[in-house]
Design a protein around this motif. Structure first.
Motif, short mmCIF file in Angstrom:
data_model
loop_
_atom_site.label_atom_id
_atom_site.label_comp_id
_atom_site.label_asym_id
_atom_site.label_seq_id
_atom_site.Cartn_x
_atom_site.Cartn_y
_atom_site.Cartn_z
N LEU A 29 0.86 -1.18 0.00
CA LEU A 29 0.00 0.00 0.00
C LEU A 29 0.89 1.23 0.00
N PHE A 30 0.64 2.16 -0.89
CA PHE A 30 1.56 3.27 -1.09
C PHE A 30 0.85 4.61 -0.97
N ASP A 31 1.36 5.45 -0.09
CA ASP A 31 0.81 6.78 0.14
C ASP A 31 1.95 7.75 0.43
N LEU A 53 13.27 -1.69 -2.41
CA LEU A 53 12.98 -0.34 -1.93
C LEU A 53 13.58 -0.05 -0.56
N THR A 54 14.17 -1.05 0.09
CA THR A 54 14.92 -0.75 1.31
C THR A 54 16.31 -0.19 0.97
N ARG A 55 16.70 -0.26 -0.31
CA ARG A 55 18.00 0.29 -0.73
C ARG A 55 17.85 1.59 -1.50
N HIS A 56 16.87 1.65 -2.39
CA HIS A 56 16.62 2.88 -3.14
C HIS A 56 15.23 3.40 -2.78
N VAL A 57 14.89 4.57 -3.24
CA VAL A 57 13.64 5.19 -2.82
C VAL A 57 12.72 5.46 -4.00
N SER A 58 11.43 5.58 -3.67
CA SER A 58 10.42 5.90 -4.66
C SER A 58 9.30 6.65 -3.93
N PRO A 59 8.70 7.64 -4.54
CA PRO A 59 7.66 8.42 -3.85
C PRO A 59 6.51 7.55 -3.36
N GLY A 60 6.05 7.83 -2.16
CA GLY A 60 4.88 7.16 -1.62
C GLY A 60 5.14 5.80 -1.02
N THR A 61 6.39 5.40 -0.88
CA THR A 61 6.69 4.05 -0.39
C THR A 61 7.29 4.04 1.02
N SER A 62 7.22 5.16 1.74
CA SER A 62 7.94 5.26 3.00
C SER A 62 7.52 4.20 4.02
#
Length: 253
Positions: free
Chosen positions: A100-102, A147-156
């Motif tokens: 789930l991404f926000d 995604l624990t290594r790189h980032v993407s919007p809404g995935t915190s």
């Protein structure tokens, strides 16, 4: 320890879980797989494995409902004895979870609790319930994300829940090491699965954009990640524990 004979793969009614169950079965492992919602997908996974010459059974499990884990453990061990006369689990693959991404401003406490409660809390307490039924020399694989290594919007929140799983895997490897149990995490990268509603699988433009950011020039497939998990639990990897294996085709290096 010889080739693992009995595995449990959570969330295997579709996607990555199904691919992992099939990969293990192709290596001669008897697979118990779980599903949360309708059983049709799980039945299809079992049917496919059997058509490919393997053995499988399906069990219902809601990874977000920790109150039901002890009962599930009893049901699982009973099913293993009845079907295969097995009294222990050799491999546990914790794949079930939610994506789930926000963005920060859109995250609610309820949404936060759903993601963390399923991906981390659920994984933690399911392992707690099943470790007594895991054979000495067994294997645990916890599915994380690149995604624990790189980032993407809404995935915190999602990425943080998986980072917690990775940290937990390290501690668990130390704690279960005296029993010869290997614990590792696998971090899939961009893959054309039904994850997040099949966004990447069904969106050629998104796949192409992500493919340009990988060393191998394409996104992955569920089968490639399932094969990596099957390889990781094989005897050939018997000296590998407390590791994070990223299966991403060299994404965002």
């Amino acid at each position: 320890m010889s080739e693992p004979r009995t595995a449990l793969v959570t969330g295997a009614s579709r996607g990555l879980g199904r691919a992992t169950a099939r990969a293990l079965a192709r290596h001669g492992v008897r697979v118990a797989l779980t599903y949360r919602g309708g059983a049709d997908g799980a039945v299809e996974t079992v049917r496919t494995i059997e058509e490919e010459g393997g053995e499988a059974i399906a069990l219902r499990l809601d990874i977000g409902d920790i109150a039901g884990f002890e009962q599930f453990a009893e049901e699982m061990t009973g099913a293993l004895r009845t079907r295969w006369r097995a009294d222990r689990l050799d491999v546990l693959v914790n794949n079930a979870g939610v994506g789930l991404f926000d963005t920060l401003e859109d995250v609610t406490p309820r949404r936060f609790d759903e993601i963390v409660g399923t991906n981390f809390r659920g994984t933690y307490f399911l392992i707690q319930a099943l470790v007594p039924h895991l054979a000495d020399g067994g294997r645990i694989v916890n599915v994380s994300t690149s995604l624990t290594r790189h980032v993407s919007p809404g995935t915190s929140v999602y990425a943080a829940s998986k980072a917690a799983v990775e940290a937990f895997s390290l501690s668990l490897a130390e704690e279960l090491g005296p029993r010869g149990i290997r614990v590792n995490s696998v971090a899939p990268g961009p893959s054309a699965t039904d994850f997040n509603g099949g966004a990447m699988r069904d969106d050629p433009a998104l796949r192409d954009a992500l493919a340009q950011q990988t060393a191998l020039g394409r996104v992955g497939s569920p089968d490639e990640i399932g094969d990596a998990i099957a390889a990781l639990v094989s005897p050939d990897m018997r000296w590998v524990t407390a590791e994070r294996l990223e299966v991403s085709g060299g994404a965002l290096l």
